[in-house]
Motif scaffolding. Sequence first.
Motif, PDB file in Angstrom:
ATOM      1  N   GLN A 197       0.839  -1.209   0.000  1.00 22.93           N
ATOM      2  CA  GLN A 197       0.000   0.000   0.000  1.00 22.93           C
ATOM      3  C   GLN A 197       0.871   1.255   0.000  1.00 22.93           C
ATOM      4  O   GLN A 197       0.613   2.206  -0.746  1.00 22.93           O
ATOM      5  N   THR A 198       1.937   1.239   0.821  1.00 20.69           N
ATOM      6  CA  THR A 198       2.831   2.403   0.882  1.00 20.69           C
ATOM      7  C   THR A 198       3.559   2.609  -0.438  1.00 20.69           C
ATOM      8  O   THR A 198       3.730   3.748  -0.892  1.00 20.69           O
ATOM      9  N   SER A 199       3.969   1.524  -1.082  1.00 25.39           N
ATOM     10  CA  SER A 199       4.678   1.650  -2.366  1.00 25.39           C
ATOM     11  C   SER A 199       3.755   2.258  -3.420  1.00 25.39           C
ATOM     12  O   SER A 199       4.180   3.118  -4.210  1.00 25.39           O
ATOM     13  N   ARG A 200       2.486   1.827  -3.466  1.00 26.15           N
ATOM     14  CA  ARG A 200       1.539   2.415  -4.431  1.00 26.15           C
ATOM     15  C   ARG A 200       1.299   3.889  -4.122  1.00 26.15           C
ATOM     16  O   ARG A 200       1.194   4.728  -5.028  1.00 26.15           O
ATOM     17  N   TYR A 201       1.235   4.203  -2.841  1.00 26.66           N
ATOM     18  CA  TYR A 201       1.015   5.599  -2.423  1.00 26.66           C
ATOM     19  C   TYR A 201       2.185   6.481  -2.871  1.00 26.66           C
ATOM     20  O   TYR A 201       1.998   7.544  -3.471  1.00 26.66           O
ATOM     21  N   PHE A 202       3.434   6.021  -2.593  1.00 26.39           N
ATOM     22  CA  PHE A 202       4.601   6.814  -2.997  1.00 26.39           C
ATOM     23  C   PHE A 202       4.698   6.944  -4.514  1.00 26.39           C
ATOM     24  O   PHE A 202       5.164   7.947  -5.034  1.00 26.39           O
ATOM     25  N   SER A 203       4.247   5.909  -5.242  1.00 28.56           N
ATOM     26  CA  SER A 203       4.325   5.954  -6.706  1.00 28.56           C
ATOM     27  C   SER A 203       3.464   7.085  -7.270  1.00 28.56           C
ATOM     28  O   SER A 203       3.914   7.837  -8.155  1.00 28.56           O
ATOM     29  N   VAL A 204       2.216   7.221  -6.773  1.00 29.83           N
ATOM     30  CA  VAL A 204       1.347   8.275  -7.328  1.00 29.83           C
ATOM     31  C   VAL A 204       1.851   9.648  -6.922  1.00 29.83           C
ATOM     32  O   VAL A 204       1.785  10.607  -7.706  1.00 29.83           O
ATOM     33  N   LEU A 205       2.383   9.781  -5.685  1.00 28.16           N
ATOM     34  CA  LEU A 205       2.932  11.077  -5.281  1.00 28.16           C
ATOM     35  C   LEU A 205       4.166  11.422  -6.108  1.00 28.16           C
ATOM     36  O   LEU A 205       4.339  12.571  -6.552  1.00 28.16           O
ATOM     37  N   THR A 206       4.994  10.431  -6.313  1.00 28.45           N
ATOM     38  CA  THR A 206       6.221  10.665  -7.094  1.00 28.45           C
ATOM     39  C   THR A 206       5.890  11.123  -8.505  1.00 28.45           C
ATOM     40  O   THR A 206       6.522  12.052  -9.049  1.00 28.45           O
ATOM     41  N   GLN A 207       4.904  10.500  -9.139  1.00 28.80           N
ATOM     42  CA  GLN A 207       4.528  10.894 -10.498  1.00 28.80           C
ATOM     43  C   GLN A 207       4.058  12.348 -10.533  1.00 28.80           C
ATOM     44  O   GLN A 207       4.392  13.096 -11.457  1.00 28.80           O
ATOM     45  N   ALA A 208       3.292  12.741  -9.527  1.00 31.93           N
ATOM     46  CA  ALA A 208       2.807  14.126  -9.492  1.00 31.93           C
ATOM     47  C   ALA A 208       3.951  15.107  -9.314  1.00 31.93           C
ATOM     48  O   ALA A 208       4.003  16.160  -9.969  1.00 31.93           O
ATOM     49  N   PHE A 209       4.909  14.801  -8.447  1.00 32.69           N
ATOM     50  CA  PHE A 209       6.033  15.713  -8.203  1.00 32.69           C
ATOM     51  C   PHE A 209       6.977  15.759  -9.399  1.00 32.69           C
ATOM     52  O   PHE A 209       7.457  16.831  -9.794  1.00 32.69           O
ATOM     53  N   LEU A 210       7.265  14.606  -9.989  1.00 31.71           N
ATOM     54  CA  LEU A 210       8.167  14.582 -11.147  1.00 31.71           C
ATOM     55  C   LEU A 210       7.549  15.270 -12.355  1.00 31.71           C
ATOM     56  O   LEU A 210       8.263  15.846 -13.188  1.00 31.71           O
ATOM     57  N   ALA A 211       6.212  15.205 -12.480  1.00 33.64           N
ATOM     58  CA  ALA A 211       5.548  15.875 -13.605  1.00 33.64           C
ATOM     59  C   ALA A 211       5.783  17.381 -13.585  1.00 33.64           C
ATOM     60  O   ALA A 211       5.778  18.037 -14.636  1.00 33.64           O
ATOM     61  N   GLU A 255      -6.512  11.148  -3.499  1.00 36.57           N
ATOM     62  CA  GLU A 255      -7.939  10.876  -3.320  1.00 36.57           C
ATOM     63  C   GLU A 255      -8.396   9.741  -4.228  1.00 36.57           C
ATOM     64  O   GLU A 255      -9.182   8.875  -3.824  1.00 36.57           O
ATOM     65  N   ARG A 256      -7.893   9.732  -5.487  1.00 39.10           N
ATOM     66  CA  ARG A 256      -8.248   8.638  -6.396  1.00 39.10           C
ATOM     67  C   ARG A 256      -7.704   7.303  -5.881  1.00 39.10           C
ATOM     68  O   ARG A 256      -8.357   6.264  -5.971  1.00 39.10           O
ATOM     69  N   ALA A 307      -9.788   5.876  -3.099  1.00 36.54           N
ATOM     70  CA  ALA A 307     -10.988   5.197  -3.580  1.00 36.54           C
ATOM     71  C   ALA A 307     -10.668   3.744  -3.935  1.00 36.54           C
ATOM     72  O   ALA A 307     -11.463   2.828  -3.674  1.00 36.54           O
ATOM     73  N   GLU A 308      -9.488   3.518  -4.514  1.00 44.60           N
ATOM     74  CA  GLU A 308      -9.070   2.150  -4.828  1.00 44.60           C
ATOM     75  C   GLU A 308      -8.821   1.371  -3.540  1.00 44.60           C
ATOM     76  O   GLU A 308      -9.177   0.193  -3.436  1.00 44.60           O
ATOM     77  N   PHE A 309      -8.170   2.043  -2.563  1.00 44.00           N
ATOM     78  CA  PHE A 309      -7.899   1.368  -1.296  1.00 44.00           C
ATOM     79  C   PHE A 309      -9.205   0.914  -0.637  1.00 44.00           C
ATOM     80  O   PHE A 309      -9.268  -0.161  -0.029  1.00 44.00           O
ATOM     81  N   ALA A 310     -10.242   1.761  -0.742  1.00 41.38           N
ATOM     82  CA  ALA A 310     -11.519   1.445  -0.105  1.00 41.38           C
ATOM     83  C   ALA A 310     -12.124   0.177  -0.698  1.00 41.38           C
ATOM     84  O   ALA A 310     -12.682  -0.662   0.016  1.00 41.38           O
ATOM     85  N   THR A 311     -12.058   0.042  -2.020  1.00 47.73           N
ATOM     86  CA  THR A 311     -12.619  -1.158  -2.661  1.00 47.73           C
ATOM     87  C   THR A 311     -11.832  -2.414  -2.287  1.00 47.73           C
ATOM     88  O   THR A 311     -12.356  -3.520  -2.370  1.00 47.73           O
ATOM     89  N   GLU A 312     -10.561  -2.238  -1.894  1.00 49.81           N
ATOM     90  CA  GLU A 312      -9.719  -3.375  -1.530  1.00 49.81           C
ATOM     91  C   GLU A 312      -9.735  -3.637  -0.032  1.00 49.81           C
ATOM     92  O   GLU A 312      -9.028  -4.527   0.461  1.00 49.81           O
ATOM     93  N   GLY A 313     -10.507  -2.807   0.689  1.00 48.76           N
ATOM     94  CA  GLY A 313     -10.621  -3.023   2.119  1.00 48.76           C
ATOM     95  C   GLY A 313      -9.468  -2.452   2.920  1.00 48.76           C
ATOM     96  O   GLY A 313      -9.237  -2.876   4.066  1.00 48.76           O
ATOM     97  N   TRP A 314      -8.726  -1.539   2.330  1.00 50.19           N
ATOM     98  CA  TRP A 314      -7.586  -0.932   3.026  1.00 50.19           C
ATOM     99  C   TRP A 314      -7.976   0.430   3.564  1.00 50.19           C
ATOM    100  O   TRP A 314      -8.819   1.125   2.995  1.00 50.19           O
TER     101      TRP A 314
END
Length: 632
Positions: free
Chosen positions: A473-487, A529-530, A533-540
């Motif tokens: 979960q943490t790796s997926r979280y850092f991935s989306v943040l990293t993409q936003a910052f690198l963009a 936030e997006r 929403a995925e975490f919620a469907t996976e029960g996280w």
Amino acid sequence: MFTFRTSITLAVMAFVVALAALLIAIQVRSLSWATHEAASAYMDAASAKALGRLHGELNAIASLVNVLATSSSVADSDEQSETGRAIPLFKAALQEMPQTDSIYAGFENGAWLQVRRTSDLNEDQRARLRAPAHADMVINLVRPTPAGDLPMRRIFQDRQGNEIGEVDLWKYGYDARTRPWYTQTMKLERAYVTEPYLSYSLGAPVITVSAPLQGKVPGVLAADLKLDTFSDFVQAQRPGPHGTVMIFDQAGSLIAHPDFAEFVASAMTDPARSQLPNIDGIKTGIVASVLQKSLNVDVNEGIVRDDKGHGYLFRLTKFPLGEGYSASILLLAAQDDFVQNVRKLQFTGLVLAIVVGAAFIPMVWMFGGSMALSLNAITAQARKLQNLAEPDPVPVTSNIAEIHDLGITVNLAQRAIWSFAHFVPKEIVRRVLDNSISTRLGGVKQEITLVFTDVQGFTTIAESADPDVLMRQTSRYFSVLTQAFLAEGGTIDKFIGDAVMVFWNAPNPQPDHVARACRAALAAQAAGERLNAEFATEGWKPFITRFGIHVGEAVVGNVGSTERMNYTALGNAVNLAARLEGLNKEVGTTILASEDVYLRVRDQFEFNPFDAVVAKGMSRETRIYGLVGVSA
């Protein structure tokens, strides 16, 4: 600038032209020089073959003797018989070593056992032994009597090992203990090579290789190399049809000579000469002339002429034959034998130069093209390395070892740099590669915009979560943040647990670095936030992210040790950005910016103002603003 393909083709063409010019130059050199070189080459070959054969046969016999001297069949008893275990051993060794004339052992009590091959003896030698017509082997056995007599029994066998004759010689008079091969070996207590001598039974010239027995009884094991057959081999190697090769030892005794058989026959029929023929008996001719020129000289070469004016090249070389024992080889080559060959070589060389020169051009062009393809592919990989692109799955290969190694090395460097860029910000890696960022400790003071993030209640989440699930979960979280910052061109400094530190305007200058940071924070918030929403469907449980943004001066550079350093930012501006992130909890916001950020980009973004506060660890009040979104 020439291409590699053109360059290598021109270089090889130049080499071929130079080679052709050199061959033509050789053509106009004197015939005598060419003849000398050709004859010298033939003499080198003849000398190498003759000496190689002599040394090879002596070494092979020496190895055999050393092995047999340790055999219990020979070395453990001096009571030898016609059916003893040593006889099959000697016979087998003779079969394996055709250059060996005979193998024998002498013992301290006077006993002597010899096995000799008779099939390759001449008629005179067979007659001296009284050998039957079909005899293939002869066994000579001396067994001392109690009275000290040394009678000998001679047993002849055919090729199948059947006994076909026997001779008893009651007063043969052969005492092995008085022979030089025996006395010197026992005296030296090691292997020994004799000077050439006439064998006792055959009168044939031989060299004996001997070694002391390594067993229960004292004695010597020995084997003979016949020189008459060796001399025939040496003459077959003579340099040219009219050339001559002769070998003689340090005492002048002949080992090989064109007329060796005649010299031996003369020595045996002359009552005044009871040993091998000697070079002292050569009084006339070009050989005598060369020997006179080479007295007390180890190496000598030159040209000598016979009484008809024909020129001969000669070379005399001294070489070791055994420990403390040496010999010399003399080669004579008639110049006329090589004139025809030299002229033929000259013409052949010229034709070959033209043919090779014409054939090489398309071959080299294709070869250069193949090498150029490999080099171009490696160059393309090197460009990918500079751009930090994903490495090719396989390295560039080539049949040229150096290019093959270069392709593997570049591919390995690609993988290393590409992997390294996953642990260090890519822009920093690029700047290190182009040397715009120093690899020394220290930094510079400059303005940067910083963003700190943190996950609300992460400690509580971590306490109740499965470690493997939390890691994914943490790796997926850092991935989306990293993409936003690198963009937005941010430099991700580090991950601190669940927090991220990002800054702009370093290492590359970014005039709009404050706006970039604000856009990146909003984009990261939306991406989070997006993801929730995925975490919620996976029960996280969701990761609610808080951001702190500040712009100010900081020291940017390398911090750490000479062995391990980190490119980062230090200073009060960094601390304030971190404190702003923490203030979100107090004011109920998710993105807080300092007044310095607000004043820079208030016309581009919407902010909610809050009262001034004194952040933890700070001494001055700071007005804070909640970043809401982009201005319409």
